[in-house]
Design a protein around this motif. Structure first.
Motif, PDB file in Angstrom:
ATOM      1  N   HIS A 108       0.953  -1.139   0.016  1.00  7.07           N
ATOM      2  CA  HIS A 108      -0.094  -0.049   0.078  1.00  7.07           C
ATOM      3  C   HIS A 108       0.822   1.270   0.102  1.00  7.07           C
ATOM      4  O   HIS A 108       1.472   1.459   1.195  1.00  7.07           O
ATOM      5  CB  HIS A 108      -0.977  -0.036   1.367  1.00  7.07           C
ATOM      6  N   ARG A 119     -12.165  10.038   6.645  1.00  2.00           N
ATOM      7  CA  ARG A 119     -13.096  10.008   5.742  1.00  2.00           C
ATOM      8  C   ARG A 119     -14.428  10.255   6.271  1.00  2.00           C
ATOM      9  O   ARG A 119     -15.660  10.840   5.836  1.00  2.00           O
ATOM     10  CB  ARG A 119     -13.005   8.790   4.816  1.00  2.00           C
ATOM     11  N   GLY A 121     -12.197  -2.361   8.536  1.00  3.83           N
ATOM     12  CA  GLY A 121     -11.452  -1.027   8.703  1.00  3.83           C
ATOM     13  C   GLY A 121     -12.254   0.401   8.106  1.00  3.83           C
ATOM     14  O   GLY A 121     -12.658  -0.017   6.793  1.00  3.83           O
ATOM     15  N   TRP A 149     -15.477   2.384   4.327  1.00  2.00           N
ATOM     16  CA  TRP A 149     -15.353   1.282   5.208  1.00  2.00           C
ATOM     17  C   TRP A 149     -15.172  -0.132   4.592  1.00  2.00           C
ATOM     18  O   TRP A 149     -16.209  -0.279   3.631  1.00  2.00           O
ATOM     19  CB  TRP A 149     -16.564   1.061   6.247  1.00  2.00           C
TER      20      TRP A 149
END
Ligand code: ATP
Ligand code: MG
Length: 882
Positions: free
Chosen positions: A73, A241, A236, A210
């Motif tokens: 990531h 956000r 998560g 989510w």
């Protein structure tokens, strides 16, 4: 709702659903070879999914500091340009370990979003995994049915394997996931186009908030999927956000999470957010990056030139550069944001507030040094631009761009920008090629590979470390893995119980032996991989040995006890020293790094000045005093963390502690620390403690190295024997130091006398030479063997003669300390008129003394190795004019 309330509501909600609320793990990942930084909420629970441990509760929730700037990531390049990806962000998460599953997870997430946060139901879309024939994974009917009952079919989107199937790695737990997206656009826009079409399309106001992951399969090495016996939930939600959605904003940066920072920085540079594209990007980059930098440093990782330290340095530089280019900052500014940030997060992440001054100082120093780099880079770039233009080219070469970036840390896009300002472009292909070439080089340096684990004990649950009390055990082999690394081929071996301490908390791993049958295998090191203790051997016989012994293999594991004992001495001394440092220097002393092995202890700590000799002596005194008191070790293994903290136990920032901790005490009023390492039974074992060095490692971080017991004694004996030899040499004076300093004084006085004497001598030589001038035509020739003390004196002589005599041609040769030395001095007018060249002449002369030299046309010198050739050299010198 403020962001603080939003976070609290999340935790309260899951607490009401019987979840245990745990603290965030540190940002910097420890003991996980696959991860540099924690990049998701589940990272700290990985072992529970892999079956290497048992969670403290079947239901857990938390907010986890995450960093997505490297590895799988990496969102870094998007940050600042978009409004919803951060480097560091908080991931709110809830977990079920073999407890509830899809029904509860999905309906709770709906309840929380729509009833607690009151998000509009008609703006929410959800996704469900559509299945994958090739992989043999079915459509997630279960999730579909649950969502259909809640939101209706028209709000469900089917997702493919890339978006909606989650895997931990090549092998291991995996399963479908279900994302929740929200449409935050204006009514007018919504009317024009349905939000459903914009899901997963990089629209800044239609974003995923989510993700609910359902682990129900295990991926085997052959690629097949096997259902897991117990199924887990891992979710998560991006906190920033969520704040954007709940606060009705269209950008994460418009929420109260970032607005203070943006306002503060804007004030400092006189820009208002929302008025100019590029200054907005810069403000976003800075507001984002300062969080990542601050929290990583607070978690113990300092900026440096490799690995995690380098990643953080690059993030900081990216922010400084945006400030430099778009906001006009020429002086450090990032560090000044820290107090504001520390206050904002004091409740959730108190580690920043606790180290506020230290973090700010580290950042300030980094800023200063990078701003200097930027200046240097700009100067170099100016040169490159001029060169490029002078070659009639409009493209800056890729190599130059690469060098600027690699050697001077000068960012590529800034090079491109400045190039553009000068009507040039950069050779991007060439740059990429140079970058690629470098990557290849470093890949070659670090090739590692691993084969599959070979499982020997299927029923194994958790490794038991018994090395606090036992130094030899009979153990079962659980599994092993063959790996290739810098050490060559190694085997990683896991035992069910082991006395081997795995490297951690700065203490080295144990070495020792593993005896299988009658064969002894050497264990060269012991390391931690998550919760596994891995024993390393390079013994090629290991695999054969396993094959010969069947599947149930027991082995005798024995550590090298004398090495361990020496290590214990150093580890316990580290504790005593830290307590002493706090007494002598102040409470601001915090551990920033530590190394403990059988040779020495090295301790890095926060402190802003050099530790003076007196302070060092005080620290040594205190530690040695505590050693003489022979304080017994108080080792407590299962102290509730809260109790340990109230007892004043020193904990490390950036270290992950469970609910129960091990506390190591040497005198409860002196040294109480949370620690997993091994220690002496009482301080007397240490014998003696001696600091050998004090230095600086980074801004605000000092390093002390010290030795103990045998090593300390050896060191002192060595020093004493030097003193004894000096005493002998000086015939045992009353005061050795005084005797040596008066020797030095005498020597200096003598040296001065000699100098005067030599000068007088030189003048005599000169006077004598003046009587030896021979006229050859118009040329005044001096060619003599002289007695001078040094090459410098010879040179001085030649120059003084030149100043005194016109039309001079002077050849001087001398024997100095047994070696030939030659000099030729020629009047400038002779050089010009007669074409004489001292440099050439001296080279010819030097041949006679087996030497070489050179100089200028009017003066040259040479040395050699054969004094018997001096007269010949002189004759040769003369021959050029005679
Ligand atoms: P995206 O596609 O938006 O990058 P993702 O698929 O990488 O998201 P996950 O790995 O599923 O996201 O992470 C769970 C949640 O964490 C996401 O739903 C999102 O809310 C949040 N998230 C992920 N990456 C970031 C980031 N870089 N900054 C802020 N929040 C993020
Ligand atoms: Mg992502």
């Amino acid at each position: 709702m403020t962001s603080k309330e939003i976070r609290q509501q999340f935790l309260d909600f899951f607490k009401s659903k019987e979840h245990l609320i745990v603290p965030s793990a540190p940002l910097v990942a420890k003991n996980d070879p696959t991860l540099m930084f924690n990049n998701s909420g589940m990272a700290q629970f990985k072992d529970f999914f892999l079956g290497n441990g048992t969670p403290p509760s079947k239901r857990i929730a938390d907010t986890q500091k995450c960093l997505r700037v490297s590895g799988k990531h990496n969102d870094l390049e998007d940050v600042g340009f978009d409004t919803y990806h951060h480097t560091m962000f908080e991931m709110l998460g809830n977990w079920s370990f073999g407890d509830y599953f899809k029904k509860e997870a999905l309906s709770w997430s709906w309840e929380l979003l729509t009833e607690v946060y009151k998000l509009p139901k008609d703006r929410i879309y959800v996704s469900v995994f559509q299945g994958d024939d090739k992989d043999g994974v079915p459509f997630d009917q279960e999730a579909w049915d649950i969502w259909k009952a809640i939101v209706g079919e028209e709000r469900i989107i089917l997702g493919n394997k890339k978006d909606n199937f989650w895997e931990m790695g090549e092998t291991g737990p995996c399963g479908p996931c279900s994302e929740i997206h929200i449409d935050l656009r204006d009514e007018a826009e919504v009317a024009l186009k349905s939000g459903k079409e914009l899901v997963n399309n990089d629209h800044p106001q239609v974003v995923e908030i989510w993700n609910n992951v359902f682990m129900q399969f295990e991926r085997m090495a052959d690629g097949s999927l096997v259902p897991l016996p117990s199924r887990h939930v891992d979710t998560g939600m991006g906190f920033e956000r969520l704040c954007m959605a709940v606060q009705g904003k269209q950008s994460n940066y418009d929420t109260d999470v970032f607005q203070h920072t943006i306002g503060f920085v804007g004030n400092k540079c006189g820009k208002v957010y929302g008025q100019d594209k590029w200054s907005d990007i810069a403000l976003r980059v800075i507001a984002d990056h300062i969080r990542a930098i601050a929290f990583v440093i607070a978690d113990g990782q300092l900026p440096s030139n490799n690995k995690a330290g380098y990643v953080i340095r690059r993030i900081l530089r990216r922010a400084v550069r945006y400030g430099y280019t778009y906001l006009g900052f020429r002086e450090p500014f990032m560090h000044s944001i820290i107090p504001l940030l520390a206050d904002q997060f004091a409740e959730v992440f108190p580690e920043l507030k606790a180290q506020q001054d230290f973090v700010a100082k580290v950042i300030l120093e980094e800023e200063n040094s990078f701003l200097r780099t930027l200046e240097n880079g700009l100067t170099l770039l100016d040169k490159i631009i001029a060169e490029t233009k002078s070659q009639q080219s409009t493209v800056i070469k890729g190599d130059a761009v690469f060098e600027l970036n690699d050697t001077f840390g000068f960012p590529v896009d800034l090079t491109a920008l400045i190039a553009r300002e000068n009507g040039l472009s950069i050779d991007e292909e060439g740059y990429k090629a140079a970058l690629q070439a470098q990557k290849e080089r470093s890949r070659k340096d670090a090739t590692t590979s691993a084969e599959d684990w070979v499982i020997l004990d299927e029923d194994f649950e958790k490794v038991e470390f018994v090395g606090y009390d036992e130094f030899e055990t009979t153990s079962q082999l659980v599994k092993f893995q063959k790996v290739q690394n810098k050490q060559g081929t190694q085997y990683k071996i896991v035992l069910d119980r082991t006395p081997f301490y795995a490297e951690s908390g700065g203490q080295v791993g144990d070495t020792g032996t593993l005896t299988i049958g009658n064969t002894v295998i050497k264990i060269e090191d012991t390391k931690k991989e998550n919760d596994l203790i891995v024993h390393l051997t390079s013994d090629k016989n290991f695999e054969k040995l396993v094959a010969e012994n069947g599947s149930q293999i027991s082995a005798k594991a024995r550590i090298d006890l004398s090495r361990r004992n020496l290590t214990n001495n150093n580890h316990s001394s580290t504790h005593l020293m830290q307590a002493a440092l706090k007494q002598v220097l102040g409470a601001h002393v915090n551990q920033k790094g530590s190394l403990v092995n059988n040779e020495l202890l090295r301790f890095d700590f926060s402190h802003f000045q050099k530790v003076t000799d007196e302070e060092i002596a005080k620290v040594e005194d205190i530690v040695n005093q505590k050693i003489r008191e022979n304080i017994s070790l108080l080792e407590e293994r299962n102290v509730p963390i809260a109790e340990a903290t109230t007892r004043g136990a020193m904990a490390l920032f950036g270290e992950k502690y469970g609910d129960f901790v091990r506390v190591i005490t040497f005198d409860k009023n002196f040294s109480v620390e949370l620690c997993g390492g091994t220690h002496v039974p009482s301080t007397g074992h240490i014998g003696l403690f001696k600091i050998i060095s004090e230095s600086s490692v980074a801004t605000g971080v000092r390093r002390i190295e010290a030795v103990t017991s045998e090593k300390a004694l050896a060191l002192i004996n060595e020093q004493l024997s030097i003193v004894n030899s000096l005493n002998d040499l000086l015939k045992s004076p009353k005061d050795l130091v005084k005797a040596v300093s008066s020797l030095i004084e005498e020597k200096n006085a003598l040296a001065k006398k000699i100098e005067v004497f030599e000068q007088e001598k030189l003048q005599e030589v000169k006077e004598r030479l003046l009587t030896k001038i021979v006229s050859v035509g118009t040329v005044n020739v001096i060619a003599e063997i002289v007695e001078v003390p040094s090459a410098d004196a010879l040179k001085q002589l030649a120059y003084e003669l030149k100043a005194k005599i016109g039309d001079l041609y002077c050849v001087l040769v001398a024997e100095i300390a047994g070696k030939p030395q030659l000099a030729v001095m020629i009047a400038d007018n002779l050089v010009a008129e007669k074409g004489l060249n001292a440099g050439q002449i001296i080279r010819e002369m030097a041949k006679e003394v087996k030497g070489g030299g050179g100089g200028q046309p009017f003066f040259a010198t040479a040395g050699g190795s054969d004094v018997s050739g001096l007269s010949k050299a002189l004759e040769k010198g003369k021959s050029f004019v005679a």
